[in-house]
Design a protein around this motif. Structure first.
Motif, PDB file in Angstrom:
ATOM      1  N   LYS A 158      43.453  40.803  28.488  1.00  0.00           N
ATOM      2  CA  LYS A 158      42.610  40.464  29.646  1.00  0.00           C
ATOM      3  C   LYS A 158      42.118  39.021  29.591  1.00  0.00           C
ATOM      4  CE  LYS A 158      43.066  44.695  30.895  1.00  0.00           C
ATOM      5  NZ  LYS A 158      44.260  44.954  31.738  1.00  0.00           N
ATOM      6  N   VAL A 159      42.196  38.432  28.399  1.00  0.00           N
ATOM      7  CA  VAL A 159      41.781  37.042  28.204  1.00  0.00           C
ATOM      8  C   VAL A 159      42.864  36.327  27.404  1.00  0.00           C
ATOM      9  CG1 VAL A 159      40.040  35.500  27.216  1.00  0.00           C
ATOM     10  CG2 VAL A 159      39.335  37.672  28.215  1.00  0.00           C
ATOM     11  N   GLY A 189      44.303  31.989  26.435  1.00  0.00           N
ATOM     12  CA  GLY A 189      43.694  30.685  26.197  1.00  0.00           C
ATOM     13  C   GLY A 189      44.561  29.784  25.353  1.00  0.00           C
ATOM     14  N   THR A 234      39.184  29.693  26.556  1.00  0.00           N
ATOM     15  CA  THR A 234      39.706  30.936  27.135  1.00  0.00           C
ATOM     16  C   THR A 234      39.935  30.814  28.632  1.00  0.00           C
ATOM     17  OG1 THR A 234      37.478  31.807  27.545  1.00  0.00           O
ATOM     18  CG2 THR A 234      38.481  32.319  25.419  1.00  0.00           C
ATOM     19  N   VAL A 235      40.859  31.612  29.125  1.00  0.00           N
ATOM     20  CA  VAL A 235      41.054  31.783  30.570  1.00  0.00           C
ATOM     21  C   VAL A 235      41.237  33.281  30.831  1.00  0.00           C
ATOM     22  CG1 VAL A 235      42.165  29.522  30.867  1.00  0.00           C
ATOM     23  CG2 VAL A 235      43.572  31.546  30.576  1.00  0.00           C
ATOM     24  N   PRO A 236      40.693  33.788  31.949  1.00  0.00           N
ATOM     25  CA  PRO A 236      40.919  35.189  32.276  1.00  0.00           C
ATOM     26  C   PRO A 236      42.356  35.401  32.719  1.00  0.00           C
ATOM     27  CG  PRO A 236      39.684  34.119  34.022  1.00  0.00           C
ATOM     28  CD  PRO A 236      39.824  33.117  32.926  1.00  0.00           C
TER      29      PRO A 236
END
Length: 201
Positions: free
Chosen positions: A131-132, A134, A154-156
């Protein structure tokens, strides 16, 4: 002033973010040379545009990987390089090279290490259903995408993400944290202790 050497194999977008950071006065360093193992790498063009020495080192000209790496080391030493930056350099450096520049070779990888090492990290992340996602800036050691972690972002992960859309969003974060990690190094704020990076205040 910290002297940087950049190893790149491709487009050189992280190289560009570092050049921009230096020009903006955010990184107290100078890029002395950009080296590529690919003659047509766009990174060499980017370097030339800013009058940075750029050199193609052909791996086929050498009998062994160690000799090829020594060819790169010779160039780096001519430029008195103190920090080596891997910016999309698609070769695994051997212990020979890494020991020469211990705790002075940085790499960026498009995953939250130690997860999803190696190629196609974004696809690996999507296939796993995280879900995450990065990216990670770390000091290179003898392993693949191992070595002490310096910074992460991080990026979703979105439901409709493709490998390309996720890669593009991660890349935007890479362009932020790589210059920041180099600045910390230039300001002597990074210390490696027991295999971990301590960021000094």
């Amino acid at each position: 002033m910290l002297k940087i050497g950049v190893l790149a194999s491709g487009r050189g977008t992280n190289l560009q973010s570092i050049i921009d950071g230096i020009k903006a006065g955010e990184i107290p360093a100078e890029i002395e040379v950009v080296i590529s193992d690919k003659e047509t790498a766009k990174a060499l063009e980017r370097a030339a545009k800013y009058d940075i020495d750029n050199q193609y080192v052909n791996p086929q000209d050498y009998n062994t990987t160690e000799e090829f790496e020594q060819g790169m080391i010779d160039i780096l030493e001519q430029h008195n390089v103190q920090l080596v930056i891997m910016a999309g350099f698609m070769r695994l450096l051997t212990p020979y090279f890494v020991k020469k520049y211990k705790d002075s070779v940085m790499n960026i990888h498009p995953s939250l290490l130690p997860a999803f090492k190696g190629l196609h990290a974004q696809k690996q992340a999507l296939d796993y259903g995280v879900k995450v996602a990065g990216c990670t800036v770390h000091f290179a050691d003898e392993g693949m995408d191992t070595g002490p972690i310096i910074l992460q972002a991080t990026v979703p992960v979105k439901e409709d993400d493709t490998e390309e859309t996720l890669a593009n969003r991660i890349l935007q974060k890479e362009h932020k944290i790589y210059p920041k990690a180099i600045r910390l190094y230039a300001e002597d704020k990074l210390e490696v202790k027991n295999g971990k990076v301590i960021i000094k205040e």
